[in-house]
Structures are given as structure tokens and as C-alpha cells.
Scaffold this motif. Structure first.
Motif, PDB file in Angstrom:
ATOM      1  N   HIS A  39       0.828  -1.196   0.000  1.00 47.43           N
ATOM      2  CA  HIS A  39       0.000   0.000   0.000  1.00 47.43           C
ATOM      3  C   HIS A  39       0.867   1.252   0.000  1.00 47.43           C
ATOM      4  N   PRO A  40       0.358   2.361  -0.523  1.00 50.58           N
ATOM      5  CA  PRO A  40       1.135   3.598  -0.437  1.00 50.58           C
ATOM      6  C   PRO A  40       1.300   4.009   1.025  1.00 50.58           C
ATOM      7  N   PRO A  41       2.374   4.704   1.367  1.00 53.84           N
ATOM      8  CA  PRO A  41       2.542   5.163   2.749  1.00 53.84           C
ATOM      9  C   PRO A  41       1.367   6.056   3.144  1.00 53.84           C
ATOM     10  N   THR A  42       0.796   5.763   4.294  1.00 55.64           N
ATOM     11  CA  THR A  42      -0.419   6.458   4.723  1.00 55.64           C
ATOM     12  C   THR A  42      -0.187   7.188   6.027  1.00 55.64           C
ATOM     13  N   LEU A  43      -0.702   8.402   6.101  1.00 51.01           N
ATOM     14  CA  LEU A  43      -0.644   9.207   7.309  1.00 51.01           C
ATOM     15  C   LEU A  43      -2.078   9.495   7.759  1.00 51.01           C
ATOM     16  N   TYR A  44      -2.309   9.388   9.050  1.00 54.77           N
ATOM     17  CA  TYR A  44      -3.641   9.619   9.611  1.00 54.77           C
ATOM     18  C   TYR A  44      -3.624  10.925  10.406  1.00 54.77           C
ATOM     19  N   LEU A  45      -4.037  12.003   9.768  1.00 48.96           N
ATOM     20  CA  LEU A  45      -4.111  13.292  10.436  1.00 48.96           C
ATOM     21  C   LEU A  45      -5.355  13.325  11.316  1.00 48.96           C
ATOM     22  N   THR A  46      -5.195  13.810  12.538  1.00 53.71           N
ATOM     23  CA  THR A  46      -6.334  13.951  13.446  1.00 53.71           C
ATOM     24  C   THR A  46      -6.329  15.366  14.027  1.00 53.71           C
ATOM     25  N   PHE A  47      -7.534  15.848  14.326  1.00 50.95           N
ATOM     26  CA  PHE A  47      -7.699  17.209  14.844  1.00 50.95           C
ATOM     27  C   PHE A  47      -8.556  17.169  16.098  1.00 50.95           C
ATOM     28  N   ASP A  48      -8.015  17.675  17.196  1.00 50.67           N
ATOM     29  CA  ASP A  48      -8.727  17.701  18.474  1.00 50.67           C
ATOM     30  C   ASP A  48      -9.426  19.046  18.693  1.00 50.67           C
ATOM     31  N   ASP A  49     -10.509  19.016  19.464  1.00 55.10           N
ATOM     32  CA  ASP A  49     -11.135  20.195  20.088  1.00 55.10           C
ATOM     33  C   ASP A  49     -12.272  20.835  19.309  1.00 55.10           C
ATOM     34  N   GLY A  50     -12.500  20.478  18.064  1.00 54.44           N
ATOM     35  CA  GLY A  50     -13.555  21.133  17.301  1.00 54.44           C
ATOM     36  C   GLY A  50     -14.927  20.557  17.596  1.00 54.44           C
ATOM     37  N   PRO A  51     -15.897  20.917  16.765  1.00 51.83           N
ATOM     38  CA  PRO A  51     -15.778  21.938  15.720  1.00 51.83           C
ATOM     39  C   PRO A  51     -15.774  23.333  16.329  1.00 51.83           C
ATOM     40  N   THR A  52     -15.200  24.294  15.606  1.00 48.22           N
ATOM     41  CA  THR A  52     -15.124  25.657  16.102  1.00 48.22           C
ATOM     42  C   THR A  52     -15.577  26.639  15.033  1.00 48.22           C
ATOM     43  N   ALA A  53     -15.900  27.826  15.496  1.00 50.03           N
ATOM     44  CA  ALA A  53     -16.383  28.855  14.568  1.00 50.03           C
ATOM     45  C   ALA A  53     -15.282  29.346  13.640  1.00 50.03           C
ATOM     46  N   VAL A  54     -14.036  29.271  14.097  1.00 48.73           N
ATOM     47  CA  VAL A  54     -12.926  29.889  13.368  1.00 48.73           C
ATOM     48  C   VAL A  54     -12.137  28.891  12.532  1.00 48.73           C
ATOM     49  N   PRO A  58     -11.664  26.412   7.551  1.00 47.94           N
ATOM     50  CA  PRO A  58     -10.384  26.497   6.834  1.00 47.94           C
ATOM     51  C   PRO A  58      -9.620  25.176   6.795  1.00 47.94           C
ATOM     52  N   ILE A  59      -9.689  24.394   7.879  1.00 43.66           N
ATOM     53  CA  ILE A  59      -9.048  23.081   7.872  1.00 43.66           C
ATOM     54  C   ILE A  59      -9.697  22.194   6.809  1.00 43.66           C
ATOM     55  N   LEU A  60     -11.017  22.185   6.780  1.00 44.33           N
ATOM     56  CA  LEU A  60     -11.726  21.375   5.791  1.00 44.33           C
ATOM     57  C   LEU A  60     -11.405  21.833   4.373  1.00 44.33           C
ATOM     58  N   ASP A  61     -11.285  23.129   4.163  1.00 44.41           N
ATOM     59  CA  ASP A  61     -10.946  23.642   2.831  1.00 44.41           C
ATOM     60  C   ASP A  61      -9.576  23.144   2.394  1.00 44.41           C
ATOM     61  N   LEU A  62      -8.601  23.155   3.297  1.00 44.04           N
ATOM     62  CA  LEU A  62      -7.258  22.680   2.962  1.00 44.04           C
ATOM     63  C   LEU A  62      -7.262  21.186   2.653  1.00 44.04           C
ATOM     64  N   LEU A  63      -7.932  20.410   3.490  1.00 39.44           N
ATOM     65  CA  LEU A  63      -8.000  18.973   3.244  1.00 39.44           C
ATOM     66  C   LEU A  63      -8.645  18.683   1.900  1.00 39.44           C
ATOM     67  N   ASP A  64      -9.703  19.413   1.582  1.00 40.53           N
ATOM     68  CA  ASP A  64     -10.390  19.214   0.303  1.00 40.53           C
ATOM     69  C   ASP A  64      -9.485  19.553  -0.879  1.00 40.53           C
ATOM     70  N   ARG A  65      -8.669  20.577  -0.719  1.00 39.91           N
ATOM     71  CA  ARG A  65      -7.780  20.999  -1.808  1.00 39.91           C
ATOM     72  C   ARG A  65      -6.820  19.882  -2.197  1.00 39.91           C
ATOM     73  N   TYR A  66      -6.417  19.076  -1.225  1.00 42.39           N
ATOM     74  CA  TYR A  66      -5.468  17.995  -1.486  1.00 42.39           C
ATOM     75  C   TYR A  66      -6.149  16.627  -1.550  1.00 42.39           C
ATOM     76  N   ASP A  67      -7.469  16.618  -1.573  1.00 43.86           N
ATOM     77  CA  ASP A  67      -8.238  15.372  -1.583  1.00 43.86           C
ATOM     78  C   ASP A  67      -7.788  14.458  -0.438  1.00 43.86           C
ATOM     79  N   ALA A  68      -7.597  15.060   0.730  1.00 47.68           N
ATOM     80  CA  ALA A  68      -7.128  14.335   1.910  1.00 47.68           C
ATOM     81  C   ALA A  68      -8.284  14.099   2.871  1.00 47.68           C
ATOM     82  N   ARG A  69      -8.224  12.986   3.592  1.00 49.16           N
ATOM     83  CA  ARG A  69      -9.218  12.683   4.624  1.00 49.16           C
ATOM     84  C   ARG A  69      -8.518  12.673   5.986  1.00 49.16           C
ATOM     85  N   ALA A  70      -9.295  12.980   7.017  1.00 50.55           N
ATOM     86  CA  ALA A  70      -8.736  13.080   8.362  1.00 50.55           C
ATOM     87  C   ALA A  70      -9.781  12.621   9.364  1.00 50.55           C
ATOM     88  N   THR A  71      -9.444  12.724  10.640  1.00 53.37           N
ATOM     89  CA  THR A  71     -10.348  12.345  11.722  1.00 53.37           C
ATOM     90  C   THR A  71     -10.419  13.499  12.715  1.00 53.37           C
TER      91      THR A  71
END
Length: 229
Positions: A39-54, A58-71
Motif C-alpha cells: 500500500h502507499p505510505p499512509t498518514l492519519y491526520l487527526t484534529f482535536d477540540d472542534g468543531p469551532t467557529a474559526v 479552513p481546515i476542511l478547505d485545505l483537506l479538500d484541496r489535497y483530496d485528503a481525509r482526516a479524523t
């Protein structure tokens, strides 16, 4: 085990590398996933503390730009405050985990209170997204035997991390966070960042750099599976 240079902060190194010898002694926890050679090398990005107003959009926009998925490990009262952002997270194909209802410290909280917070957050996630959330991350990474016993009983999984670049730390910069992640990431690594207004200036710049770095090297950015069995 390689030690960091003297100029490097000890917190991200200790949280990322220094904990590796003790990880097997914590049952029902996941710090890194297997990455089969085919399999290709895989990284699992995770984000704590959301969702937030700020920070969330923007995090979702960046992930979408690179067709990346996260948790996203979400806080229950933030789920109730920003249900639209929760729905956007799920609609974009990201996974959702439980980060308690009010970000309580398990080391300073009665086990019954901690479990109550987790269960209340699970109810909020399901009410606003229709999704179950069998993945749990304790705030501050403060593990307890009671939490691990609960996870086993409820067929849940406690998710920690393999790489903690400390985007929340005073003095952190997008460059330092991205460089630490690139230096310590291994195929299958779980990386913890934050969906938090206080870390947003650092996290967004670091995330963009991490995604560009991985994309250029053929890495895949994936959401965590609901089960590791």
C-alpha cells in the motif's frame, strides 16, 4: 532511540518518541496503524477540540484541496454549538471521534464523570450526524485504566498518536510543526493537530506544508477506520 538536538523542544519529542516503549502496556489503545508494504505510505491526520467557529472550515478547505481525509476528535458542547460544521465534516468523508463533552482531564476527574462525558458526546454526535463514534481520545492524552476497561466493554477504541508536533505550544510555528511531522512520520502514523482558534495561525500553515510535503512524495492521507480488529 534517537534523542533530539539540544535546541529542539522536549515536549513533542517526548510525546512522539519517548512514549513508544510504554505503549504496549496500554490495552485497547491505538498509536499507529499497520501499513502493508503493497500500500502507499499512509498518514492519519487527526484534529482535536472542534468543531469551532474559526478553524474548522479552513481546515476542511485545505483537506479538500489535497483530496485528503482526516479524523476529528470533537468536544460535545462544540458539536451542539456548531452542528452545521459537524455535518460538513461527515459529508466530506472525514471520520469523527469523541473528545469528551467539556474537555475534562481524566487524571483529575472521577471515572464515572469521564464516562458520562464520553457517552453524552456520543449522543450529541449521533443526534447531529447520524453517525456512531467508537473512537475516543482523552484530553491531554491522559490515559486511565478505567477508560481502557470502558473501551473494551463498549467495543470502543482509545486513539492516541504516533506524532505530536505540539501546534499548541508557545513558540511553535507552522515551519517547526511541519518539519517535526515530516521528520518523525512513519507509514501508518497517527498525527495529532488541533481544530482550535488559539492554534489556528500555526495549525493552518503547518497543515498546508504537511499536505504539500506528503502529496509530493506519494503519501496518502486517510481517515481512521471505526474499528482496528
Amino acid at each position: 532511540m534517537a534523542f533530539p538536538p539540544a535546541s529542539h523542544s522536549w515536549l513533542p519529542w517526548w510525546a512522539s518518541v519517548g512514549t513508544r516503549p510504554v505503549r504496549p502496556f496500554w490495552p485497547r489503545t491505538r498509536w499507529r496503524l499497520a501499513n502493508p508494504p503493497a500500500h502507499p505510505p499512509t498518514l492519519y491526520l487527526t484534529f482535536d477540540d472542534g468543531p469551532t467557529a474559526v478553524a474548522t472550515n479552513p481546515i476542511l478547505d485545505l483537506l479538500d484541496r489535497y483530496d485528503a481525509r482526516a479524523t476529528f476528535f470533537v468536544i460535545g458542547h462544540h458539536v451542539e454549538a456548531f452542528p452545521g460544521r459537524m455535518r460538513r465534516i461527515v459529508a466530506a468523508g472525514h471520520a469523527v471521534g469523541n473528545h469528551t463533552f467539556t474537555h475534562v482531564d481524566a487524571w483529575r476527574t472521577a471515572s464515572s464523570t469521564l464516562i458520562g462525558e464520553i457517552e453524552r458526546t456520543a449522543q450529541a454526535i449521533e443526534a447531529h450526524t447520524g453517525c456512531a463514534a467508537p473512537l475516543v481520545r482523552p484530553p491531554y492524552g491522559h490515559l486511565t485504566p478505567a477508560l481502557c476497561r470502558w473501551a473494551k466493554r463498549e467495543d470502543a477504541h482509545v486513539v492516541m498518536w504516533d506524532v505530536m508536533p505540539a501546534d499548541f505550544q508557545r513558540g511553535a510555528s507552522p515551519t517547526s510543526v511541519a518539519r517535526f511531522t515530516a521528520a518523525h512520520a512513519r507509514p501508518g502514523s497517527i498525527v495529532v493537530l488541533h481544530d482550535n482558534p488559539m492554534t489556528e495561525p500555526v495549525t493552518l500553515g503547518a497543515l498546508d506544508a504537511i499536505l504539500r510535503w506528503g502529496h509530493a512524495r506519494g503519501w496518502r492521507f486517510a481517515a481512521l477506520p471505526p474499528s482496528f480488529e
